[in-house]
Design a protein around this motif. Structure first.
Motif, short mmCIF file in Angstrom:
data_model
loop_
_atom_site.label_atom_id
_atom_site.label_comp_id
_atom_site.label_asym_id
_atom_site.label_seq_id
_atom_site.Cartn_x
_atom_site.Cartn_y
_atom_site.Cartn_z
N GLY A 110 92.00 52.25 -15.88
CA GLY A 110 93.27 52.34 -16.57
C GLY A 110 94.33 51.39 -16.09
O GLY A 110 95.45 51.36 -16.62
N VAL A 111 94.01 50.57 -15.09
CA VAL A 111 94.98 49.61 -14.54
C VAL A 111 94.65 48.21 -15.07
O VAL A 111 93.51 47.75 -14.93
CB VAL A 111 94.95 49.60 -12.99
CG1 VAL A 111 95.93 48.57 -12.45
CG2 VAL A 111 95.28 50.99 -12.46
N ARG A 231 85.35 41.73 -10.15
CA ARG A 231 84.04 42.35 -10.37
C ARG A 231 83.81 43.51 -9.39
O ARG A 231 83.30 44.56 -9.77
CB ARG A 231 82.93 41.30 -10.21
CG ARG A 231 81.52 41.82 -10.38
CD ARG A 231 81.27 42.35 -11.77
NE ARG A 231 79.89 42.81 -11.92
CZ ARG A 231 79.47 43.51 -12.95
NH1 ARG A 231 80.29 43.86 -13.93
NH2 ARG A 231 78.20 43.88 -13.01
N GLN A 232 84.20 43.32 -8.13
CA GLN A 232 84.03 44.37 -7.12
C GLN A 232 84.84 45.60 -7.47
O GLN A 232 84.37 46.73 -7.35
CB GLN A 232 84.43 43.82 -5.75
CG GLN A 232 84.21 44.81 -4.61
CD GLN A 232 82.75 45.19 -4.44
OE1 GLN A 232 81.84 44.38 -4.68
NE2 GLN A 232 82.49 46.44 -4.05
N LEU A 233 86.08 45.38 -7.94
CA LEU A 233 86.92 46.50 -8.33
C LEU A 233 86.29 47.27 -9.50
O LEU A 233 86.32 48.50 -9.55
CB LEU A 233 88.32 46.01 -8.73
CG LEU A 233 89.22 45.55 -7.59
CD1 LEU A 233 90.49 44.92 -8.16
CD2 LEU A 233 89.57 46.72 -6.68
N SER A 237 84.89 51.14 -9.52
CA SER A 237 85.41 52.12 -10.47
C SER A 237 84.29 52.92 -11.14
O SER A 237 84.49 54.02 -11.62
CB SER A 237 86.26 51.44 -11.55
OG SER A 237 85.44 50.73 -12.47
N LEU A 238 83.06 52.33 -11.14
CA LEU A 238 81.91 53.02 -11.72
C LEU A 238 81.34 54.08 -10.80
O LEU A 238 80.60 54.96 -11.21
CB LEU A 238 80.81 52.00 -12.06
CG LEU A 238 81.19 50.93 -13.10
CD1 LEU A 238 80.00 49.99 -13.29
CD2 LEU A 238 81.60 51.55 -14.42
N GLY A 239 81.68 53.96 -9.49
CA GLY A 239 81.20 54.91 -8.50
C GLY A 239 79.87 54.50 -7.93
O GLY A 239 79.07 53.80 -8.55
N GLY A 240 79.65 54.89 -6.70
CA GLY A 240 78.36 54.61 -6.06
C GLY A 240 78.30 53.25 -5.40
O GLY A 240 77.23 52.83 -4.97
#
Length: 241
Positions: A110-111, A231-233, A237-240
């Motif tokens: 959302g950011v 890409r890392q962020l 955000s997807l988790g894991g």
């Protein structure tokens, strides 16, 4: 519905009302996937034929979403805005590299991204934009930046004024993914304005002959680092991860 945004039937509501309370030119045209709003349309607006038009941006087989993180963005840019991407060299001369591009701002949790935009580019535009990016890196006093349209639904697409290098022109001409009609149009424009390339752009870049490789490497590394961080962020955000 924002100016320049596609207008579809699911955005509209049809009502039966007295002819006395609606304009004579209330919407009667057939809407297509390329119909856009010429002005902002607030909720409750009675849509008339002169509020919409067909977009001049066509979906071609070589159209791709391109993400850029080296373009200086206006502080209040939003997804859905239309922009020109411009290159201002250190000699003060300013060129339009890409015109009237609808912007998508990548979001993670959302950011919105602070430095990245996504725009649709065809093969020719991608090659010219890449050329402009490299030359912005060479000229350490240059600025690659975006400007927003005031009323994109009513403002026509302007012709880019940036002239790609002769090396890139030859690469475009040899690229089988670019239609011959587009090549001919570009060749005619570049031939007519070749003095801009030779006298102004090449002349300005020549003063960085000693430092051009270092400047390009520094610019590309910064671009890669921004892309990796974004890409890392996203992965986090997807988790894991």
């Amino acid at each position: 519905i924002k100016s320049g945004e596609v207008v579809s039937y699911d955005m509209l509501k049809q009502l039966s009302v007295s002819k006395d309370v609606i304009p004579a030119n209330a919407l009667s045209v057939e809407l297509t996937e390329n119909t856009i709003a010429k002005i902002d349309l607030n909720k409750g607006t009675v849509v008339t034929d002169n509020m919409v038009q067909e977009s001049d941006e066509k979906t071609t087989s070589d159209l791709r979403k391109q993400e850029y993180n080296m373009v200086i963005l206006p502080s209040q840019i939003q997804s859905g805005d239309y922009i020109d991407i411009r290159l201002r060299l250190s000699n003060g001369v300013d060129y339009i590299v890409a015109s009237k591009k609808k912007v998508e701002i990548p979001t993670i949790d959302g950011v919105e991204s602070e430095n990245s935009i996504i725009v649709n580019m065809n093969e020719t535009e991608t090659m010219v934009m890449s050329n402009a990016i490299i030359e912005a890196y060479i000229d350490s006093g240059s600025l690659l930046y975006a400007t927003t349209y005031v009323e994109p639904g009513m403002q026509e697409t302007v012709i880019p004024t940036y002239i790609a290098s002769h090396t890139v022109q030859n690469a475009i001409n040899a690229n089988s993914n670019i239609a011959q009609e587009a090549k001919n149009a570009l060749f005619a424009r570049y031939t007519q304005n070749d003095a801009i390339r030779t006298n102004f752009i090449d002349g300005t870049l020549a003063q960085y002959a000693q430092d051009r490789v270092d400047n390009i490497e520094a610019g590309v590394q910064e671009q890669i680092l921004k892309a990796q961080e974004q890409r890392q962020l996203y992965l986090e955000s997807l988790g894991g991860y």
